[in-house]
Design a protein around this motif. Structure first.
Motif, mmCIF file in Angstrom:
data_model
loop_
_atom_site.group_PDB
_atom_site.id
_atom_site.type_symbol
_atom_site.label_atom_id
_atom_site.label_comp_id
_atom_site.label_asym_id
_atom_site.label_seq_id
_atom_site.Cartn_x
_atom_site.Cartn_y
_atom_site.Cartn_z
ATOM 1 N N SER A 496 2.752 -11.156 -15.659
ATOM 2 C CA SER A 496 3.734 -11.443 -14.896
ATOM 3 C C SER A 496 3.250 -12.753 -14.016
ATOM 4 C CB SER A 496 4.411 -10.434 -14.243
ATOM 5 O OG SER A 496 3.467 -9.845 -13.138
ATOM 6 N N GLN A 497 4.223 -13.078 -13.306
ATOM 7 C CA GLN A 497 4.147 -14.471 -12.503
ATOM 8 C C GLN A 497 4.750 -14.339 -11.197
ATOM 9 O OE1 GLN A 497 7.724 -15.983 -12.227
ATOM 10 N NE2 GLN A 497 6.241 -17.594 -11.752
ATOM 11 N N ASP A 498 4.404 -15.247 -10.231
ATOM 12 C CA ASP A 498 4.910 -15.093 -8.799
ATOM 13 C C ASP A 498 5.077 -13.682 -8.394
ATOM 14 O OD1 ASP A 498 6.272 -16.406 -6.614
ATOM 15 O OD2 ASP A 498 8.177 -15.928 -7.147
ATOM 16 N N GLY A 499 3.645 -13.138 -8.229
ATOM 17 C CA GLY A 499 3.368 -11.930 -7.857
ATOM 18 C C GLY A 499 2.157 -11.865 -7.097
ATOM 19 N N GLY A 500 1.640 -10.787 -6.297
ATOM 20 C CA GLY A 500 0.424 -10.583 -5.963
ATOM 21 C C GLY A 500 -0.337 -9.276 -6.211
ATOM 22 N N MET A 501 -1.351 -9.096 -6.114
ATOM 23 C CA MET A 501 -2.128 -7.802 -6.200
ATOM 24 C C MET A 501 -1.753 -6.709 -5.090
ATOM 25 S SD MET A 501 -6.041 -9.168 -6.826
ATOM 26 C CE MET A 501 -6.563 -7.913 -7.439
ATOM 27 N N PHE A 502 -1.474 -7.342 -3.908
ATOM 28 C CA PHE A 502 -0.495 -6.820 -2.891
ATOM 29 C C PHE A 502 0.767 -7.688 -2.597
ATOM 30 C CE2 PHE A 502 1.234 -6.376 1.436
ATOM 31 C CZ PHE A 502 1.645 -4.900 1.496
ATOM 32 N N GLU A 503 2.036 -6.941 -2.696
ATOM 33 C CA GLU A 503 3.206 -7.907 -2.572
ATOM 34 C C GLU A 503 4.155 -7.040 -1.574
ATOM 35 O OE1 GLU A 503 7.262 -8.782 -3.489
ATOM 36 O OE2 GLU A 503 6.133 -6.883 -3.931
ATOM 37 N N ALA A 504 4.756 -8.015 -0.999
ATOM 38 C CA ALA A 504 6.010 -7.435 -0.130
ATOM 39 C C ALA A 504 7.072 -8.418 -0.166
ATOM 40 C CB ALA A 504 5.438 -7.075 1.368
ATOM 41 N N TRP A 505 8.436 -7.835 0.060
ATOM 42 C CA TRP A 505 9.446 -8.534 -0.114
ATOM 43 C C TRP A 505 10.615 -7.883 0.920
ATOM 44 C CZ3 TRP A 505 14.952 -8.869 -1.325
ATOM 45 C CH2 TRP A 505 15.418 -9.967 -1.607
ATOM 46 N N GLY A 506 10.886 -8.634 2.054
ATOM 47 C CA GLY A 506 11.966 -7.860 2.845
ATOM 48 C C GLY A 506 11.624 -6.400 3.137
ATOM 49 N N PRO A 507 10.548 -5.919 3.771
ATOM 50 C CA PRO A 507 10.262 -4.639 3.798
ATOM 51 C C PRO A 507 10.459 -4.070 5.025
ATOM 52 C CG PRO A 507 8.307 -5.952 3.968
ATOM 53 C CD PRO A 507 9.094 -6.935 3.642
ATOM 54 N N GLY A 508 10.651 -4.743 6.312
ATOM 55 C CA GLY A 508 10.631 -4.500 7.650
ATOM 56 C C GLY A 508 9.248 -4.654 8.265
ATOM 57 N N LEU A 509 9.122 -4.212 9.628
ATOM 58 C CA LEU A 509 8.079 -4.674 10.502
ATOM 59 C C LEU A 509 7.379 -3.673 10.449
ATOM 60 C CD1 LEU A 509 10.596 -6.010 13.503
ATOM 61 C CD2 LEU A 509 9.525 -7.355 11.697
ATOM 62 N N GLY A 510 5.892 -3.958 10.974
ATOM 63 C CA GLY A 510 4.887 -3.205 11.496
ATOM 64 C C GLY A 510 4.102 -2.707 10.488
ATOM 65 N N ASN A 511 4.058 -3.249 9.351
ATOM 66 C CA ASN A 511 3.137 -2.977 8.199
ATOM 67 C C ASN A 511 1.760 -3.459 8.392
ATOM 68 O OD1 ASN A 511 5.031 -1.390 6.387
ATOM 69 N ND2 ASN A 511 6.036 -3.275 6.490
ATOM 70 N N ARG A 512 0.699 -2.840 7.992
ATOM 71 C CA ARG A 512 -0.697 -3.221 8.068
ATOM 72 C C ARG A 512 -1.497 -2.987 6.745
ATOM 73 N NH1 ARG A 512 -1.335 1.588 11.704
ATOM 74 N NH2 ARG A 512 0.736 2.054 10.579
ATOM 75 N N LEU A 513 -2.152 -4.125 6.353
ATOM 76 C CA LEU A 513 -3.053 -4.022 5.453
ATOM 77 C C LEU A 513 -4.446 -4.465 5.764
ATOM 78 C CD1 LEU A 513 -2.860 -4.469 2.285
ATOM 79 C CD2 LEU A 513 -2.971 -6.710 2.188
ATOM 80 N N VAL A 514 -5.235 -3.107 5.607
ATOM 81 C CA VAL A 514 -6.525 -3.429 6.270
ATOM 82 C C VAL A 514 -7.581 -2.822 5.407
ATOM 83 C CG1 VAL A 514 -7.726 -2.442 8.465
ATOM 84 C CG2 VAL A 514 -5.204 -2.880 8.924
#
Length: 721
Positions: A496-514
């Motif tokens: 597929s295309q225009d995506g990521g190994m991790f992806e977020a679209w309009g999710p809300g606040l306070g998410n942490r990728l650590v």
């Protein structure tokens, strides 16, 4: 049976029969079974009903149902509701494998009555009524069969738009669609990535209404979400004329036959299995309506441990999500959980699913999905689907936040998206407060992990009687405050295309990728990214992640390692090594959603792009801070930056490093170093900086450090637009 002197109860289920017990004696023996170790039940529904009787009689201690070796076949889902609840977290109801046993709960039916149909093809009669409801995928010896198709591998490309509404079909190149007798009634379908050729975000499986081979056009029975144009990738499948290779099958719905060309012969010695249920375990408290089985209709404190759950069916056709909300008919899984709290799936093998492995649907809180193997599923490995803004009989946004608090940890998730091209490892839609930790994810055609919601400009004017404003719109977005930590993700974005190994679209606040590891993955078509904070992905902390050995392949391009849209995102203390990217960091304001206040600091970028930054439609408030980074490219060249020259909206004209540093009075990268990194790799993909490395003077924190899972270690919090 209740054990003397304890407050526990244990029951047993076994597929073994006593030696020499047959006929009437076996029937009499079955009637005398009571679920004890000496007289175990043979049937899982019997065990469930026995537990219900014990709970209804007032037993409030822990209950364990021990399952022995064997295959427990199911022609209908094994259903659990509020009557099956445990009595609190310390007194759950548990269905578990006996020590040393490997029980298999299977929704598949073995097909044995084969007859030759010519040309290496065999057929088995399964009944036209059965075919109308089930049988949309097939397995031989544990390997999924393919619905007969053209081309056999890969895709054809649409030649252009059809006349009229381009959503209803397309033009095909001469020879790409084989001649099919009666294509509108013969089961012919199109598997396609809709959207003007370039948009390869979702797939659909579309039944065909007609084919005109002279005009070179194909028409769908129902429209796709977007128009089909030149370059849109597709294949045709499901017609008898396409059945030409071992491992392919077709279904004749009119006559009730399934045709198959086996991979191995003789066919009678192969285990060829047709899934007959769309879910194997169905956990649903029943909700709060008048038909709820008891009380408030929530099932709680129910656990499944050490089981193998396998073989669920696919769908007659698949339509992509609407505004990221999965359609009801596609909310299926090997294990489906709804109207439930504190359900545990642990140490299980979930395999050969038609749609997803585990679905946490609607009202679903505090699930524990722990240390499972989830493999070879049609769509997502683990999928949480909460309520869309405005959906459901709620009085407010706060009331609708009922899919949350899950722990998804220690799972091995591999080989997803086998039937739906945008399949991912773990996806949360409108689900928040979750811990997604230490999962190993590989073999996905789209994302490894994804968070979905709705962006502000796509919202309705009001929900639940409350006007939606910029100031309050985040209250309607529930995929917030998620921790994604310590996961290992590789070999995703394969188709597929225009995506990521991790992806977020309009999710809300306070998410942490650590503290995650992204590695050994390619972009094979168009463009893609490692970490993709897509439209309206606001308030993220991205810290201490390692991204290494990513690449573009064929016509694909790894455009950026991190693509950060949104507001207030902090990207710090990440290590990028040997990534064949255009630039380390990219930004863009898209679809009218603001892109500002970003922070890039203390990142080490080593052989991961000629450019440190690539800005699309730059504005002077795009960056809050950019400094204390380390950049090194073999050969020692300084990075370039794009996106500033007059009229260079898309950042195609790079500017020299010193010109970038002088921008806006010298606001950015004052302390950033361009120097050899002095990085060691004692084993592949495991990195450490030497004591004299320049990163230490820049404030680098060791990758294994703890502390920023709950916030930013400097106290400069992400997520404050």
């Amino acid at each position: 049976m209740e054990e003397a002197g304890t407050l526990t109860m244990e029951f047993y289920v076994s597929q073994k029969e006593a030696d020499g017990v047959t006929g009437a004696e076996a029937d009499r023996s079955a009637s005398e079974r009571d679920g004890s170790r000496e007289r175990p039940w043979r049937d899982l529904a019997q065990a469930r009903d026995g537990v219900r009787r014990a709970r209804a009689a007032g037993f409030a201690g822990p209950v364990t149902v021990w399952l022995g070796d064997g295959r427990y076949g199911l022609d209908e889902p094994l259903r659990f509701d509020a009557r099956d609840s445990g009595c609190g977290e310390t007194a759950p109801t548990t269905y578990a494998a006996e020590p040393g046993a490997k029980p298999i709960l299977t929704g598949g039916r073995r097909l044995t009555a084969w007859e030759q149909a010519g040309g290496g093809v065999y057929r088995c009669f399964i009944g036209s009524e059965t075919l109308r409801r089930r049988g949309y995928t097939l397995f031989e010896n544990g390997v999924r069969a393919d619905e007969a198709r053209s081309p056999k591998r890969g895709y054809h490309a649409a030649a252009g738009k059809a006349d009229g509404d381009a959503r209803f079909g397309f033009r095909f190149a001469r020879g790409d669609v084989p001649r099919i007798a009666d294509p509108g009634n013969g089961g012919l379908k199109v598997f396609i990535w809709p959207g003007e050729g370039e948009w390869n975000w979702f797939t659909e499986t579309k039944p065909v209404a007609s084919v005109d081979w002279e005009a070179g056009t194909i028409a769908f029975r129902e429209p796709a979400p977007w128009g089909i144009d030149q370059g849109s990738r597709y294949r045709v499948q499901g017609a008898r004329e396409l059945l030409t290779e071992p491992g392919e099958y077709v279904r004749d719905e009119r006559e009730g036959w399934l045709y198959y060309m086996p991979r191995s012969l003789p066919i009678e010695e192969q285990e060829i299995v047709l899934p007959v249920v769309k879910r194997v375990l169905d956990v649903d408290g029943g909700g709060s309506g008048p038909d709820a089985p008891s009380g408030e209709g929530i099932v709680r404190d129910l656990a499944f441990r050490g089981l193998t759950v396998e073989l669920s069916d696919f769908l007659p056709a698949y339509r992509m999500p609407e505004a990221n909300r999965e359609r009801e008919e596609a909310r299926e899984a090997l294990v489906r959980i709804e109207n439930a709290e504190r359900i545990t799936i642990a140490d299980c093998v979930l395999r050969h699913g038609g749609v997803s492995g585990v679905l946490l649907n609607g009202h679903c809180r505090n699930a524990r999905i722990l240390n499972n193997v989830v493999e070879h599923v049609g769509q997502n490995g683990i999928y949480a689907v909460g309520f869309a803004p405005g959906e459901g009989a709620f009085g407010s946004a706060a009331e609708s936040d009922v899919n949350n608090g899950h722990v998804i940890a220690g799972n091995a998730i591999r080989a997803g998206g086998e039937l739906i091209g945008h399949g991912s490892g773990i996806q949360l839609y409108q689900s928040g407060g979750c811990a997604i930790e230490r999962n190993v994810i590989a073999g996905m055609p789209r994302y490894g992990i994804s968070l979905k919601g709705r962006r502000f400009k796509a919202m309705e004017p009001a929900y639940y009687g409350t006007e939606v404003t910029w100031e309050n719109h985040w209250a309607f977005l529930h995929a917030r405050n998620n921790l994604i930590a310590g996961n290992d993700i590789s070999d995703v974005m394969t188709d597929s295309q225009d995506g990521g190994m991790f992806e977020a679209w309009g999710p809300g606040l306070g998410n942490r990728l650590v503290g995650n590891r992204f590695h050994d993955s390619g972009i094979h078509f168009s463009v893609g990214y490692a970490i993709y904070l897509d439209d309206a992905a606001d308030g993220f902390l991205v810290s201490r992640n390692v991204v290494h050995d990513l690449y573009g392949a064929g016509k694909g391009s790894l455009w950026f390692v991190v693509f950060a849209k949104g507001i207030g995102n902090v990207v710090e203390n990440n290590l990028f090594v040997r990534n064949g990217a255009k630039a380390a960091f990219g930004t863009q304001e898209m679809a009218g959603e603001p892109n500002r206040g970003l922070t890039f600091r203390r990142n080490a970028v080593i052989d991961s792009g000629e450019q440190l930054y690539h800005f699309i439609n730059w504005s002077d408030d795009r960056l809050k801070e950019a400094d204390f980074n380390l950049f090194y490219r073999s050969g020692g060249e300084a990075p370039t930056v794009t996106g500033f020259r007059g009229g260079d909206t898309y950042g195609k004209q790079p500017i020299p490093w010193e010109e970038w540093r002088a921008l806006l009075g010298g606001r950015f990268d004052v302390h950033t170093a361009i120097a050899p990194p002095l990085l060691e790799e004692p084993e592949r993909g495991r990195f450490r900086f030497r004591p004299e490395a320049p990163v230490w003077a820049l404030g680098w924190r060791p990758l294994e450090a703890r502390g920023d899972e709950d916030g930013n270690e400097d106290g400069n919090e992400a997520g404050n637009p």
